[in-house]
Each structure stands twice: as structure tokens, then as C-alpha cells.
Design an enzyme around this catalytic site. Sequence first.
Site, PDB file in Angstrom:
ATOM      1  N   THR A  13       0.757  -1.082  -0.035  1.00 56.40           N
ATOM      2  CA  THR A  13       0.056   0.012   0.185  1.00 56.40           C
ATOM      3  C   THR A  13       0.838   1.244  -0.087  1.00 56.40           C
ATOM      4  OG1 THR A  13      -1.614  -1.265   1.246  1.00 56.40           O
ATOM      5  CG2 THR A  13      -1.868   1.223   1.160  1.00 56.40           C
ATOM      6  N   LYS A 105       5.826   2.338  12.501  1.00 55.57           N
ATOM      7  CA  LYS A 105       5.669   2.979  14.177  1.00 55.57           C
ATOM      8  C   LYS A 105       5.950   1.801  14.930  1.00 55.57           C
ATOM      9  CE  LYS A 105       1.774   1.892  12.089  1.00 55.57           C
ATOM     10  NZ  LYS A 105       0.814   2.320  10.806  1.00 55.57           N
ATOM     11  N   GLY A 187      -7.326  -0.314   2.794  1.00 61.28           N
ATOM     12  CA  GLY A 187      -5.596  -0.163   3.215  1.00 61.28           C
ATOM     13  C   GLY A 187      -5.307   0.515   4.271  1.00 61.28           C
ATOM     14  N   LYS A 205       2.293   4.925  18.080  1.00 66.30           N
ATOM     15  CA  LYS A 205       2.403   6.379  17.620  1.00 66.30           C
ATOM     16  C   LYS A 205       2.635   7.283  18.616  1.00 66.30           C
ATOM     17  CE  LYS A 205      -0.296   5.096  13.677  1.00 66.30           C
ATOM     18  NZ  LYS A 205      -1.709   5.091  13.092  1.00 66.30           N
ATOM     19  N   GLY A 302      -3.616   5.371   4.353  1.00 63.02           N
ATOM     20  CA  GLY A 302      -3.687   5.045   2.867  1.00 63.02           C
ATOM     21  C   GLY A 302      -2.305   5.444   2.123  1.00 63.02           C
TER      22      GLY A 302
HETATM   23  P1  NDP Z   1       1.608  -3.696   2.945  1.00 70.44           P
HETATM   24  O1  NDP Z   1       1.313  -5.133   3.424  1.00 70.44           O
HETATM   25  O2  NDP Z   1       0.519  -3.339   1.986  1.00 70.44           O
HETATM   26  O3  NDP Z   1       2.896  -3.966   2.050  1.00 70.44           O
HETATM   27  C1  NDP Z   1       4.094  -4.693   2.622  1.00 70.44           C
HETATM   28  C2  NDP Z   1       4.863  -5.047   1.404  1.00 70.44           C
HETATM   29  O4  NDP Z   1       5.954  -5.652   1.815  1.00 70.44           O
HETATM   30  C3  NDP Z   1       3.984  -6.091   0.651  1.00 70.44           C
HETATM   31  O5  NDP Z   1       4.171  -5.756  -0.660  1.00 70.44           O
HETATM   32  C4  NDP Z   1       4.794  -7.430   1.122  1.00 70.44           C
HETATM   33  O6  NDP Z   1       4.720  -8.202  -0.091  1.00 70.44           O
HETATM   34  C5  NDP Z   1       6.013  -6.979   0.950  1.00 70.44           C
HETATM   35  N1  NDP Z   1       7.006  -7.983   2.031  1.00 70.44           N
HETATM   36  C6  NDP Z   1       6.688  -8.663   3.000  1.00 70.44           C
HETATM   37  N2  NDP Z   1       7.708  -9.432   3.394  1.00 70.44           N
HETATM   38  C7  NDP Z   1       8.642  -9.030   2.732  1.00 70.44           C
HETATM   39  C8  NDP Z   1      10.027  -9.478   2.445  1.00 70.44           C
HETATM   40  N3  NDP Z   1      10.659 -10.258   3.385  1.00 70.44           N
HETATM   41  N4  NDP Z   1      11.046  -8.841   1.651  1.00 70.44           N
HETATM   42  C9  NDP Z   1      10.170  -8.044   0.678  1.00 70.44           C
HETATM   43  N5  NDP Z   1       9.179  -7.625   0.796  1.00 70.44           N
HETATM   44  C10 NDP Z   1       8.163  -8.057   1.555  1.00 70.44           C
HETATM   45  O7  NDP Z   1       1.764  -2.853   4.041  1.00 70.44           O
HETATM   46  P2  NDP Z   1       1.486  -1.307   4.211  1.00 70.44           P
HETATM   47  O8  NDP Z   1       2.190  -0.809   2.865  1.00 70.44           O
HETATM   48  O9  NDP Z   1       0.066  -0.907   4.500  1.00 70.44           O
HETATM   49  O10 NDP Z   1       2.448  -0.939   5.334  1.00 70.44           O
HETATM   50  C11 NDP Z   1       3.857  -0.848   5.549  1.00 70.44           C
HETATM   51  C12 NDP Z   1       4.279  -0.092   6.509  1.00 70.44           C
HETATM   52  O11 NDP Z   1       3.843   1.266   6.724  1.00 70.44           O
HETATM   53  C13 NDP Z   1       4.236  -0.824   8.021  1.00 70.44           C
HETATM   54  O12 NDP Z   1       5.094  -0.877   9.011  1.00 70.44           O
HETATM   55  C14 NDP Z   1       2.815   0.056   8.371  1.00 70.44           C
HETATM   56  O13 NDP Z   1       2.614  -0.150   9.836  1.00 70.44           O
HETATM   57  C15 NDP Z   1       3.212   1.401   7.873  1.00 70.44           C
HETATM   58  N6  NDP Z   1       2.056   2.196   7.568  1.00 70.44           N
HETATM   59  C16 NDP Z   1       1.123   2.128   6.704  1.00 70.44           C
HETATM   60  C17 NDP Z   1      -0.118   2.767   6.576  1.00 70.44           C
HETATM   61  C18 NDP Z   1      -1.283   2.666   5.829  1.00 70.44           C
HETATM   62  O14 NDP Z   1      -2.017   3.384   5.506  1.00 70.44           O
HETATM   63  N7  NDP Z   1      -1.195   1.450   5.181  1.00 70.44           N
HETATM   64  C19 NDP Z   1       0.044   4.103   7.031  1.00 70.44           C
HETATM   65  C20 NDP Z   1       1.131   4.476   7.936  1.00 70.44           C
HETATM   66  C21 NDP Z   1       1.898   3.426   8.203  1.00 70.44           C
HETATM   67  P3  NDP Z   1       3.598  -9.500  -0.120  1.00 70.44           P
HETATM   68  O15 NDP Z   1       2.369  -8.689  -0.112  1.00 70.44           O
HETATM   69  O16 NDP Z   1       3.786 -10.351  -1.332  1.00 70.44           O
HETATM   70  O17 NDP Z   1       3.457 -10.278   1.278  1.00 70.44           O
HETATM   71  N1  HSE Z   2      -3.580   1.150  10.491  1.00 68.62           N
HETATM   72  C1  HSE Z   2      -2.939   2.262  10.814  1.00 68.62           C
HETATM   73  C2  HSE Z   2      -4.380   3.367  10.870  1.00 68.62           C
HETATM   74  C3  HSE Z   2      -2.550   2.959   9.563  1.00 68.62           C
HETATM   75  O1  HSE Z   2      -5.528   2.803  10.734  1.00 68.62           O
HETATM   76  O2  HSE Z   2      -4.221   4.392  11.381  1.00 68.62           O
HETATM   77  C4  HSE Z   2      -1.873   4.219   9.750  1.00 68.62           C
HETATM   78  O3  HSE Z   2      -0.837   4.240  10.530  1.00 68.62           O
END
Ligand code: NDP
Ligand code: HSE
Length: 436
Positions: A13, A105, A187, A205, A302
Site C-alpha cells: 500500500t 511505528k 488499506g 504512535k 492510505g
Molecule cells: P503492505 O502489507 O501493503 O505492504 C508490505 C509489502 O511488503 C507487501 O508488498 C509485502 O509483499 C512486502 N513484503 C513482506 N515481506 C517481505 C520481505 N521479506 N521482503 C520484501 N518484501 C516483503 O503494508 P503497508 O504498505 O500498509 O504498510 C507498510 C508499513 O507502513 C507498515 O509498517 C505499516 O505499519 C506502515 N504504515 C502503513 C500505513 C497505511 O495506511 N497502510 C500508514 C502509515 C504507516 P506481499 O504482499 O507479497 O507479502
Molecule cells: N492502521 C493504521 C491506522 C495505519 O488505521 O491508522 C496508519 O498508521
Amino acid sequence: MKSIKVGLLGIGTVGSGTFNVLKRNQEEIARRAGRGIEITMVADLNTERATELTNGQVKVVNDANLVVDSPDIDIVIELIGGYGLAKDLVLKAIANGKHVVTANKALIATHGNEIFKAAQEKGVMVAFEAAVAGGIPIIKALREGLTANRIQWIAGIINGTTNFILSEMRDKGLDFDVVLKEAQRLGYAEADPTFDIEGVDAAHKLTIMASIAFGIPVQFDKAHVEGITKLQATDIRYAEQLGYRIKLLGITRQTAKGIELRVHPTLIPSGRLIANVEGAMNAVMVRGDAVGETLYYGKGAGSEPTASAVIADLVDITRLATADPEHRVPYLAFQPHAMADTPVLPIQDVTTSYYLRMHVADKPGVLADVTRILADSSISIDAMLQKEPSEGETQTDIIMLTHQTLERNIEAAIAKIEALPTVMGSVMKIRLEELS
Ligand code: NDP
Ligand code: HSE
């Protein structure tokens, strides 16, 4: 000038949003950063999807170690999540002399001290704006914009998923599970959504903000954490009748005895701006001694909103690439040698107001018994609501709002109230903050 080369770990995401925004706004970003910023390597388990998302324009690998070990990479962005592999990769990137940007976080709140120490020794940056409140630049505001102030307290709606759930349940009468699934589809939710609904994500956070605000090491283990799973629709309704909204709030406050660090459902006067933050939106209120109250509002989750914060960190690092490490903005705002050992208070030592709901027998004297227990504990009542029992019913609800008292006092009083033969079941307690 040569562009800065970035390696991306995880193109889910946030990773895909980061890639897209960086590409779309590359000229504007280069004008601001002074150099181009280019993602040249991506690691993801699903290499086929990663190749598709990057239009075959960058090198895609399935082993993230290849990115952190690559001599061509200047900055590593960690967007995998979790604190096992992510921690190893971040420490390895630092050991290899690379700057790190992360939105993780959980990682910063639990292993931040170790990570910052390693980064300090290596003279590299670890930036984590996206880790708190997604697109809202709250880290920068606390660390730089408010640096003149003694921060007195911070209160924030810092989990989009739970705020979305509470808003949809109240406005549309939807079930908890249905709304949670929608938050996952959009997401917002963490890989493990119990982190959202049990308050853990918000506590991660809050832990980070408390460190930056008060100059203490990150101490997630000292946070008091309560989520929204025990909340009932009936409490949301009663609170509204009394002029309050219930939000999952993260609160950290400097007191004479130490620092409060707590996440729990909280009643907030419904006229306050923060009480009207709905859906997946986040808002953080900060009170500083010089500036007074300030409020930061925006999308806390997001793909592209979070990417906005990730890229802001990339630009900061690009601008500082040639600066002396001693003169950079410190990771937790305070210089490492100037960190304080102010204690984080256990929840029993926190002073706040309370909403109490008790289910009682509709008999004379019940209310007097309850108010006597509260008076004996020096707890004064601010407002009260007694529901008329429906026709033929012999039990009813009493709802009370108290003035401020110590958590240990209210707990002792609740134990006595629950022991009354006329009080059924347990007393529902929700903390209340006037935020003034
Ligand atoms: P996602 O699950 O969407 O993305 C994580 C990605 O990492 C996936 O594509 C996954 O692949 C890949 N992945 C997993 N394991 C490995 C590995 N060993 N090597 C390489 N790639 C790997 O997570 P988000 O993007 O939602 O979140 C990422 C971070 O950002 C988290 O720490 C989250 O807490 C933080 N965050 C997220 C927010 C949000 O709105 N989503 C907002 C703020 C922070 P696969 O799908 O194939 O497993
Ligand atoms: N899961 C978190 C939330 C994503 O819902 O706020 C952003 O950190």
C-alpha cells in the site's frame, strides 16, 4: 548533480504510493531537494506484481538483503512492516552507512532506542514522519516547528481504522465486523488488525510523539493501552445525550510526578474540533506553553497520504546529505546526551474525569448508596442521567460524569459500587477529557 539512489523494501500500500508520487512529482521534488530522487531498486516477495507496479523500470529482487547491501543505494525505505525482519534490515542498512526512511511505528516504538544509537554511531539519518498520523507532518511540527515550547500535553486521534469504525457505527448503524473489513479493503488497517482495534497501533504512535515532545527514550512497554472492542453502542448514545463524543484518544502529558502515556476510549465535549474528526481522518492537538493549543488534521493512513510523509523524509535526507551529522536535527528532537529520565506514570497515578454507567435495580436508595461511595472517596459528580425504566422493567441505567480524580480512587470506588447488591454486573468506565 547526480540523483540520490533509493532502494525500496516492500511495495504494498505505502510502497506503491511512494513509487507513484515520486515518479509523478519528480521535477517538483527535485527542485525542492536540490537533486533528483530516484527509486532504482525494489525488494518484494511478489516480484511479478512489483515489476508490474514499477512498469519494468527498476531492478526488482525478492531478497531485501540485496538492496541493503547494494553499494549503489544511498537511502533505504523500509515499508515491509513488523519488527523481526524489518529490524534486521534497518540495522543492516545503517551498518552499511545508508540513511533509512520508515513508516514502521511498531519498529520505532519498540526498537527505536537501539536503532537511533546505531544510526548516531554511523552518522546516518533514520526518518519516520510517516510512522505517526500518516500524511500529517506532526513529527516535523513537534521536533522543529514547536521547538521553542515546553510541550504540556498531546491528545490525538491517531488510528484511522478505529476512528472509521466508530464513525460508521454511529452514523450508519453498521456492525463492527463489517466496518473493520471495509477499513482493511481501503488499506487503512495493519496487517494484524488487532493492533488497530486494541489500541496498540495508536500506542506505538503516541510513544514516538511522547519521546519527541518530552525528550525521553521510546518506552512503548510503559504505555497504558485500551482499544475499542469493549465499547458498546449504548455508551456512544448516552455520551451524545450528555454532550460528548467517544473517540479512541492517545494522550501524553507532562505532570510534576512524571509523564502520562495512555491510549483509551475517551469522552470529549462534542463542540471541540477534535470531537468532530470523522472517518479515517486523524487529528493531533498539541499544547505548548508559548504557542497554546494547536491542532493538526489530515489523512492518517492510505497509500498516497502516507507516501507524502515518506517522500518528505527523502527530501530532508537529500538536503542534509552533505551536512555534518552533529548539526542535524536529532532523531528524537533532543540531543542524545540531553535525554531525560522522567518516569512514565502507571495508569493508577493518572488524574482525569470519568463517565460511569451502571445497571441498577430501580429501587429507592440505590442512587444514594452510589453517591455516598463516591463522596466518601472524595469524587464529585459533574452530571448525571438516569434512564426511566421501560414499562414492566425493574432495572435501569444510571450514567454519571465525575470531576477529576486519581485512577486508583475511581477504581476503589467502582469496586465498592459493584459490590452493592442493587448494582448488576460491572460498571462501565470511560475516561473523559475536556482538553482545555
Ligand atoms: P503492505 O502489507 O501493503 O505492504 C508490505 C509489502 O511488503 C507487501 O508488498 C509485502 O509483499 C512486502 N513484503 C513482506 N515481506 C517481505 C520481505 N521479506 N521482503 C520484501 N518484501 C516483503 O503494508 P503497508 O504498505 O500498509 O504498510 C507498510 C508499513 O507502513 C507498515 O509498517 C505499516 O505499519 C506502515 N504504515 C502503513 C500505513 C497505511 O495506511 N497502510 C500508514 C502509515 C504507516 P506481499 O504482499 O507479497 O507479502
Ligand atoms: N492502521 C493504521 C491506522 C495505519 O488505521 O491508522 C496508519 O498508521
